[in-house]
Motif scaffolding. Structure first.
Motif, PDB file in Angstrom:
ATOM      1  N   GLY A  98      -0.057   2.161  -3.474  1.00  0.00           N
ATOM      2  CA  GLY A  98      -1.112   3.108  -3.137  1.00  0.00           C
ATOM      3  C   GLY A  98      -0.701   4.510  -3.560  1.00  0.00           C
ATOM      4  O   GLY A  98      -1.510   5.279  -4.115  1.00  0.00           O
ATOM      5  N   TYR A 130      -5.889  -2.758  -0.455  1.00  0.00           N
ATOM      6  CA  TYR A 130      -6.079  -3.314  -1.791  1.00  0.00           C
ATOM      7  C   TYR A 130      -6.590  -4.742  -1.688  1.00  0.00           C
ATOM      8  O   TYR A 130      -6.422  -5.420  -0.666  1.00  0.00           O
ATOM      9  CB  TYR A 130      -4.761  -3.281  -2.570  1.00  0.00           C
ATOM     10  CG  TYR A 130      -3.679  -4.170  -1.985  1.00  0.00           C
ATOM     11  CD1 TYR A 130      -3.392  -5.413  -2.533  1.00  0.00           C
ATOM     12  CD2 TYR A 130      -2.952  -3.756  -0.872  1.00  0.00           C
ATOM     13  CE1 TYR A 130      -2.420  -6.234  -2.000  1.00  0.00           C
ATOM     14  CE2 TYR A 130      -1.965  -4.563  -0.326  1.00  0.00           C
ATOM     15  CZ  TYR A 130      -1.700  -5.800  -0.891  1.00  0.00           C
ATOM     16  OH  TYR A 130      -0.737  -6.615  -0.353  1.00  0.00           O
ATOM     17  N   TRP A 137      -8.918  -1.030 -10.074  1.00  0.00           N
ATOM     18  CA  TRP A 137      -7.741  -1.867  -9.833  1.00  0.00           C
ATOM     19  C   TRP A 137      -7.859  -2.722  -8.578  1.00  0.00           C
ATOM     20  O   TRP A 137      -6.929  -3.448  -8.243  1.00  0.00           O
ATOM     21  CB  TRP A 137      -6.488  -0.990  -9.744  1.00  0.00           C
ATOM     22  CG  TRP A 137      -6.010  -0.491 -11.067  1.00  0.00           C
ATOM     23  CD1 TRP A 137      -6.106  -1.116 -12.271  1.00  0.00           C
ATOM     24  CD2 TRP A 137      -5.327   0.746 -11.317  1.00  0.00           C
ATOM     25  NE1 TRP A 137      -5.524  -0.359 -13.255  1.00  0.00           N
ATOM     26  CE2 TRP A 137      -5.041   0.786 -12.710  1.00  0.00           C
ATOM     27  CE3 TRP A 137      -4.919   1.813 -10.523  1.00  0.00           C
ATOM     28  CZ2 TRP A 137      -4.375   1.855 -13.303  1.00  0.00           C
ATOM     29  CZ3 TRP A 137      -4.267   2.869 -11.107  1.00  0.00           C
ATOM     30  CH2 TRP A 137      -3.996   2.896 -12.494  1.00  0.00           C
ATOM     31  N   THR A 190      -5.717   5.897  -1.293  1.00  0.00           N
ATOM     32  CA  THR A 190      -5.692   4.436  -1.239  1.00  0.00           C
ATOM     33  C   THR A 190      -5.142   3.977   0.101  1.00  0.00           C
ATOM     34  O   THR A 190      -4.022   4.353   0.486  1.00  0.00           O
ATOM     35  CB  THR A 190      -4.821   3.850  -2.369  1.00  0.00           C
ATOM     36  OG1 THR A 190      -5.343   4.275  -3.632  1.00  0.00           O
ATOM     37  CG2 THR A 190      -4.804   2.335  -2.314  1.00  0.00           C
ATOM     38  N   THR A 250      -0.945   4.603  -7.359  1.00  0.00           N
ATOM     39  CA  THR A 250      -2.349   4.583  -7.771  1.00  0.00           C
ATOM     40  C   THR A 250      -3.006   5.940  -7.595  1.00  0.00           C
ATOM     41  O   THR A 250      -3.725   6.427  -8.488  1.00  0.00           O
ATOM     42  CB  THR A 250      -3.124   3.528  -6.966  1.00  0.00           C
ATOM     43  OG1 THR A 250      -2.602   2.230  -7.281  1.00  0.00           O
ATOM     44  CG2 THR A 250      -4.610   3.567  -7.268  1.00  0.00           C
ATOM     45  N   LEU A 256      -4.471  -4.776  -9.234  1.00  0.00           N
ATOM     46  CA  LEU A 256      -3.316  -4.059  -8.713  1.00  0.00           C
ATOM     47  C   LEU A 256      -2.352  -5.021  -8.040  1.00  0.00           C
ATOM     48  O   LEU A 256      -1.133  -4.888  -8.173  1.00  0.00           O
ATOM     49  CB  LEU A 256      -3.767  -2.987  -7.718  1.00  0.00           C
ATOM     50  CG  LEU A 256      -2.667  -2.044  -7.205  1.00  0.00           C
ATOM     51  CD1 LEU A 256      -2.066  -1.237  -8.346  1.00  0.00           C
ATOM     52  CD2 LEU A 256      -3.211  -1.117  -6.128  1.00  0.00           C
ATOM     53  N   THR A 272      -8.995  -1.507  -5.137  1.00  0.00           N
ATOM     54  CA  THR A 272      -8.416  -0.702  -4.054  1.00  0.00           C
ATOM     55  C   THR A 272      -9.494  -0.244  -3.083  1.00  0.00           C
ATOM     56  O   THR A 272     -10.682  -0.207  -3.413  1.00  0.00           O
ATOM     57  CB  THR A 272      -7.701   0.536  -4.631  1.00  0.00           C
ATOM     58  OG1 THR A 272      -8.592   1.214  -5.547  1.00  0.00           O
ATOM     59  CG2 THR A 272      -6.436   0.149  -5.378  1.00  0.00           C
ATOM     60  N   THR A 284       0.824  -1.215   0.000  1.00  0.00           N
ATOM     61  CA  THR A 284       0.000   0.000   0.000  1.00  0.00           C
ATOM     62  C   THR A 284       0.852   1.256   0.000  1.00  0.00           C
ATOM     63  O   THR A 284       0.539   2.236  -0.691  1.00  0.00           O
ATOM     64  CB  THR A 284      -0.951   0.001   1.198  1.00  0.00           C
ATOM     65  OG1 THR A 284      -1.749  -1.191   1.167  1.00  0.00           O
ATOM     66  CG2 THR A 284      -1.869   1.207   1.170  1.00  0.00           C
TER      67      THR A 284
END
Length: 332
Positions: free
Chosen positions: A109, A152, A139, A149, A112, A158, A141, A105
């Motif tokens: 993250g 996930y 994706w 984000t 993203t 992702l 999340t 993440t």
């Protein structure tokens, strides 16, 4: 490395033995290092430890007095075991990168958030929009109230997709929003490049707890180590360098080096070939179904999942962290 070639449990309370499919490959050696034809027992990788365990329908838990207690895969997944892992017997250990060695993440993250923010801005400039409620489905999340984000889906694009697959998924959402397919692909590439640049500047990679100590233990035992990742090789090497752990690994295999990525066995088999170690002597550690299925398809000796109990059904054992795994690793 010592002469011992087995991958087996130490002094934990119980052994979980997962059968490997060797009937159609009689030339393979078992995990003890002997030709399979010379051993009348099933070829098995042995583990004992604390964590979620699972195996094939023939897998057994050894009970008190050494008597095997046959259990179904489902019941084995629901049992908490006490185990120890004999690292010295491994021919090599292959690690996934994202979510296994580094905090997923924190890294992806960050990427993203920047890619999606720019993509939405570019859409807005064209009078188009992505539905706010639909962002998690792009994706896989989870977002906080500000849109950041924060988690996930371990089964999602992702977590398990390649770079090209990620681009294609976002381009599809751009097309659904009203872009032509050509323009969608161009905008996605632009967003990805800018997110890459932001990540290069910020370098948000963070090692997960216990990783460096576990790598140190493997190095002390002279166990060859490699990384097999859905990321591209150059990118993976760069991230490992950011973390200061690139020198631990003999090889780094990205999805660009094989015809097929995870969950197919190609990455694992290529890593084994380059290390000169047969798959049935290799331990694979990962955090997604893609990692574990890759290992299973390649015929790896032992499949270790990093994550919550119940999330990786095909893993031989699942542990919450490398700290727990490190506590179970014993030197014989």
């Amino acid at each position: 490395m010592t002469e011992k070639q087995g991958i087996q449990g130490g002094q934990g309370g119980q052994d979980v033995q997962g059968e490997q499919d060797v009937q159609d490959r009689p030339d393979r050696q078992d995990v003890q290092g002997r030709p399979a034809a010379e051993d009348t027992r099933d070829t098995r990788a042995q583990i004992t430890g604390t964590g979620e365990t699972c195996g094939t329908p023939q897998a057994q838990i050894t009970g008190e007095g050494g008597e095997p207690q046959t259990q179904s895969p489902r019941s084995m997944r629901d049992v908490e075991e006490a185990y120890s892992l004999d690292l010295e017997g491994a021919g090599a250990i292959l690690f996934d990168k994202d979510g296994t060695l580094l905090d997923f993440t924190a890294m992806w993250g960050f990427w993203t958030d920047r890619a999606l923010k720019l993509f939405r801005t570019l859409l807005a400039e064209r009078g188009l929009a992505l539905r706010e409620a639909g962002l998690p489905q792009i994706w896989g999340t989870t977002h906080d109230e500000e849109g950041k984000t924060i988690d996930y889906d371990r089964r999602g694009p992702l977590a398990m997709g390649t770079v090209d697959e990620m681009h294609a998924v976002l381009a599809w959402h751009g097309y659904r929003a009203g872009l032509s397919w050509a323009e969608a692909k161009l905008l996605v590439r632009r967003c990805a490049e800018q997110a890459d640049a932001a990540m290069e500047a910020e370098r948000p990679a963070q090692l997960l707890p216990g990783v460096r100590k576990f790598l140190d233990r493997c190095r002390e035992l002279n166990v060859p180590m490699g990384v097999v990742t859905a990321d591209e090789t150059d990118s993976a090497l760069r991230h490992l360098e950011w973390l200061g752990i690139a020198d631990y690994f003999d090889i780094v295999i990205g999805t660009d080096l094989a015809r097929r990525g995870k969950p197919f066995p190609d990455l694992c088999l290529l890593a084994c070939e380059r290390l000169g170690v047969p798959p049935e002597r290799v331990v694979v550690i990962g955090d997604t179904d893609g990692d574990i299925e890759m290992a299973r398809a390649a015929g790896a000796a032992l499949k270790i999942g990093i994550g919550e109990a119940g999330t990786l059904k095909l893993a031989d054992v699942t542990v919450p962290s490398f700290e727990r795994l490190l506590g179970s690793a014993v030197r014989r």
